[in-house]
Design a protein around this motif. Structure first.
Motif, short mmCIF file in Angstrom:
data_model
loop_
_atom_site.label_atom_id
_atom_site.label_comp_id
_atom_site.label_asym_id
_atom_site.label_seq_id
_atom_site.Cartn_x
_atom_site.Cartn_y
_atom_site.Cartn_z
N SER A 1 0.83 -1.22 0.00
CA SER A 1 0.00 0.00 0.00
C SER A 1 0.86 1.27 0.00
CB SER A 1 -0.92 0.01 1.23
OG SER A 1 -0.17 0.13 2.43
N VAL A 2 2.20 1.10 0.13
CA VAL A 2 3.09 2.27 0.18
C VAL A 2 3.24 2.82 -1.24
CG1 VAL A 2 5.39 3.11 0.72
CG2 VAL A 2 4.31 1.38 2.19
N TYR A 3 2.84 4.06 -1.42
CA TYR A 3 2.92 4.73 -2.73
C TYR A 3 4.13 5.66 -2.80
CZ TYR A 3 1.24 7.32 -6.81
OH TYR A 3 1.11 7.89 -8.05
N LYS A 4 4.45 6.29 -1.67
CA LYS A 4 5.64 7.13 -1.56
C LYS A 4 6.28 6.87 -0.20
CE LYS A 4 4.24 10.96 -4.58
NZ LYS A 4 4.05 12.44 -4.68
N LEU A 5 7.59 7.10 -0.13
CA LEU A 5 8.32 6.88 1.11
C LEU A 5 9.35 7.99 1.29
CD1 LEU A 5 9.19 5.15 3.56
CD2 LEU A 5 10.61 3.81 2.00
N TYR A 6 9.32 8.64 2.44
CA TYR A 6 10.27 9.72 2.74
C TYR A 6 11.10 9.35 3.96
CZ TYR A 6 7.98 13.04 -0.43
OH TYR A 6 7.48 13.68 -1.54
N PHE A 7 12.39 9.72 3.92
CA PHE A 7 13.24 9.71 5.09
C PHE A 7 13.53 11.17 5.41
CE2 PHE A 7 13.76 5.61 3.21
CZ PHE A 7 14.03 4.72 4.25
N ASN A 8 13.09 11.62 6.58
CA ASN A 8 13.09 13.05 6.87
C ASN A 8 12.30 13.74 5.76
OD1 ASN A 8 14.79 13.02 9.32
ND2 ASN A 8 16.37 12.30 7.91
N ASP A 9 12.94 14.69 5.04
CA ASP A 9 12.22 15.38 3.96
C ASP A 9 12.70 14.94 2.57
OD1 ASP A 9 14.73 16.45 4.12
OD2 ASP A 9 14.12 18.54 3.98
N VAL B 1 15.50 17.73 9.61
CA VAL B 1 15.78 16.44 10.23
C VAL B 1 14.73 16.14 11.29
CG1 VAL B 1 17.44 15.09 11.57
CG2 VAL B 1 18.25 16.69 9.80
N THR B 2 13.96 15.08 11.07
CA THR B 2 12.95 14.65 12.03
C THR B 2 13.26 13.28 12.62
OG1 THR B 2 11.62 13.63 10.27
CG2 THR B 2 11.16 15.94 10.81
N ASN B 3 14.24 12.57 11.99
CA ASN B 3 14.59 11.21 12.38
C ASN B 3 13.38 10.28 12.30
OD1 ASN B 3 17.39 11.59 12.89
ND2 ASN B 3 16.87 12.57 14.84
N LYS B 4 12.63 10.44 11.22
CA LYS B 4 11.46 9.59 10.98
C LYS B 4 11.37 9.25 9.50
CE LYS B 4 8.74 11.60 14.76
NZ LYS B 4 8.84 10.41 15.64
N MET B 5 10.74 8.11 9.23
CA MET B 5 10.36 7.80 7.86
C MET B 5 8.84 7.91 7.75
SD MET B 5 10.55 3.64 7.39
CE MET B 5 12.27 3.44 7.80
N TYR B 6 8.40 8.29 6.55
CA TYR B 6 6.98 8.52 6.30
C TYR B 6 6.53 7.64 5.15
CZ TYR B 6 8.12 12.66 9.04
OH TYR B 6 8.57 13.51 10.03
N LEU B 7 5.63 6.71 5.45
CA LEU B 7 5.08 5.80 4.45
C LEU B 7 3.71 6.33 4.04
CD1 LEU B 7 6.57 4.06 6.93
CD2 LEU B 7 6.26 2.23 5.27
N ILE B 8 3.56 6.70 2.79
CA ILE B 8 2.37 7.39 2.31
C ILE B 8 1.64 6.52 1.30
CG2 ILE B 8 1.52 9.49 1.18
CD1 ILE B 8 4.14 10.85 2.08
N THR B 9 0.34 6.40 1.47
CA THR B 9 -0.48 5.61 0.55
C THR B 9 -0.94 6.47 -0.63
OG1 THR B 9 -2.62 6.12 1.55
CG2 THR B 9 -1.32 4.34 2.56
N LYS B 10 -1.60 5.83 -1.58
CA LYS B 10 -2.08 6.56 -2.74
C LYS B 10 -3.17 7.55 -2.36
CE LYS B 10 -2.77 5.76 -7.64
NZ LYS B 10 -2.85 4.74 -8.72
N LYS B 11 -3.85 7.30 -1.23
CA LYS B 11 -4.88 8.22 -0.76
C LYS B 11 -4.32 9.25 0.22
CE LYS B 11 -8.85 5.12 -1.32
NZ LYS B 11 -10.01 4.48 -0.63
N ASN B 12 -2.96 9.30 0.30
CA ASN B 12 -2.25 10.27 1.14
C ASN B 12 -2.40 10.00 2.63
OD1 ASN B 12 -0.96 11.88 -0.81
ND2 ASN B 12 -2.89 12.95 -1.22
N ASP B 13 -2.81 8.78 2.99
CA ASP B 13 -2.72 8.40 4.40
C ASP B 13 -1.24 8.20 4.73
OD1 ASP B 13 -5.51 8.33 4.90
OD2 ASP B 13 -5.64 6.39 3.88
N THR B 14 -0.79 8.66 5.88
CA THR B 14 0.63 8.64 6.22
C THR B 14 0.86 7.87 7.52
OG1 THR B 14 1.00 10.77 5.15
CG2 THR B 14 2.67 10.04 6.73
N VAL B 15 1.81 6.93 7.47
CA VAL B 15 2.24 6.20 8.66
C VAL B 15 3.67 6.65 8.97
CG1 VAL B 15 2.86 3.94 9.59
CG2 VAL B 15 0.76 4.21 8.24
N THR B 16 3.91 7.04 10.21
CA THR B 16 5.21 7.54 10.64
C THR B 16 5.93 6.47 11.45
OG1 THR B 16 4.34 9.79 10.73
CG2 THR B 16 6.40 9.37 11.90
N TYR B 17 7.25 6.34 11.21
CA TYR B 17 8.05 5.35 11.95
C TYR B 17 9.39 5.98 12.30
CZ TYR B 17 10.25 0.88 13.12
OH TYR B 17 10.88 -0.15 13.77
#
Length: 409
Positions: A72-80, A107-123
């Motif tokens: 379900s991951v459409y985009k993935l960010y590390f920090n920005d 720098v946030t020291n997080k990764m952001y997993l974004i779905t196609k519907k722009n739901d975001t999971v932070t880790y």
């Protein structure tokens, strides 16, 4: 009428079948899943070390994210910084990805997993910036007071912890002119010595892979080591341009665009024959690990060079009184054609050129041969000729000094 209806029905059935088959040509084609992803942990990609869990990784390192519904991951960010996703390495439970190699601005020291519907999971996950890499310098024999450029990577300047450069002998660089991630321009300080250069950033300190003013493995410097005894010992000069360290050899004259027909030994060649020059019998340097050795020299190309290759030909110690090896495939050589990508070539003063000896495997016309083994490095000829690529008529002025072979550190 019934016959016509039958034909039309058959056409409809065939078309429907074609559409159905077309839609099922690739039943395993990757599909973005619905829902949101869940991350259990992050590990290294080596299955033998799968229990090595990670909470951070260096830029450009490859990691494996383990979880659920990861398709379900459409985009993935590390920090920005956005990572490049390859669907070939994404399953429901694993996602293999390289940490972006650009330094984050926020720098946030997080990764952001974004779905196609722009739901975001932070880790929670940190990105480490490597220590600086100091790969090369524009001219290893630059004079005190000259402006030089260091090349490498992660050359980061920070307002709180500025980038600093130290020459051999702990001589600090006091004038830095510009800083980019991959290069730093600075003025060589007075009293600089032979040796390694160190660069310090907020991420650590690293030493150069080369030695500044390196005189190890010197073969020809034209002041103490020359090519006397060969048919052509080289046309030497030290002015116009000024030498980088005393005398240098000059290749100058007319060269036709059809460089295979240009044969001007007097203007474009020298022959160092070991036996004739009085060099010790055997190779000019340690040949036990040729793949980890570099041929280096300083060059100043004053006038446009637009044809021919600088042929760098190592020969056995006892070869002399012949030029047949110029075109003999028994003598592989390195070829330098810097004008090839632009159509002509000059330098802005003296620069250092470096070739891996593993690339000394070509015929005079550019065909690929096998790398010669030990016992074939007791002499050296430079000759601007052929190379297998035609160029343009030109009158190059090529000055060369400090030909040496050093370890690839």
């Amino acid at each position: 009428m019934n016959k016509i209806r039958y034909i039309w029905l058959l056409i409809v059935v065939l078309c429907a079948g074609s559409v159905f088959n077309a839609c099922n040509d690739d039943p395993d084609k990757y599909k973005i899943a619905g829902g949101v992803p869940e991350v259990y942990y992050v590990r290294v990609t080596d299955s033998a070390s799968a229990d090595s869990l990670l909470v951070e990784a260096y830029m450009d390192n490859t990691i494996c994210i383990v979880g659920n519904n990861l398709r379900s991951v459409y985009k993935l960010y590390f920090n920005d910084q956005e990572a490049i996703l390859n669907t070939s390495f994404i399953t429901d439970n694993t996602l293999i990805v390289a940490v972006p190699k650009e330094i984050p601005e926020v720098v946030t020291n997080k990764m952001y997993l974004i779905t196609k519907k722009n739901d975001t999971v932070t880790y929670d996950f940190g990105v480490q910036v490597p220590e600086p890499v100091v790969a090369s310098i524009s001219c290893e024999y630059a004079h005190d007071g000259d402006i030089a450029i260091l090349y490498g990577d992660y050359l980061i300047d920070d307002p709180d912890i500025p980038l600093t450069i130290s020459m051999a002998g702990d001589i600090p660089v006091t004038e830095i002119l510009s800083i980019e991630k991959t290069q730093v321009s600075f003025r060589i300080p007075e009293g600089s010595e032979k040796g390694y250069i160190s660069v310090t950033t907020l991420y650590g300190t690293s030493r150069s892979k080369f030695q500044f003013r390196d005189d190890r493995g010197m073969i020809l410097d034209w002041d103490n080591l020359n090519a006397d005894g060969g048919w052509r010992s080289g046309n030497l000069d030290d002015t116009d341009p000024e030498g980088i360290s005393g005398l240098y050899v000059r290749f100058q004259g007319f060269m036709s665009g059809d460089s295979g027909n240009t044969w001007d030994e007097d203007a474009f060649c020298f022959n160092l024959w070991g036996v004739s020059n009085g060099r010790p019998e055997g190779d000019l340097f340690d040949t036990s690990d040729l793949n980890n050795m570099l041929l280096k020299f300083e060059v100043n190309v004053v006038e446009n060079w637009s044809s021919g290759a600088l042929q760098m030909i190592f020969t056995p110690w006892d070869l002399s009184n012949s030029n047949g090896y110029y075109t003999d495939n028994a003598y592989p050589r390195g070829l330098w054609r810097p004008w090839g990508s632009t159509g002509n070539y000059t330098t802005d003063g003296w620069i250092t050129v470096s070739f891996s000896l593993s690339e000394f495997k070509y015929a005079h016309d550019g065909a690929t041969l096998e790398l010669p083994g030990p016992g074939n490095y007791g002499g050296l000829t430079f000759f601007v000729y052929s190379g297998g690529v035609n160029g343009k008529d030109c009158n190059p002025n090529i000055c060369i000094d400090n030909i040496r072979v050093v370890p690839a550190e």
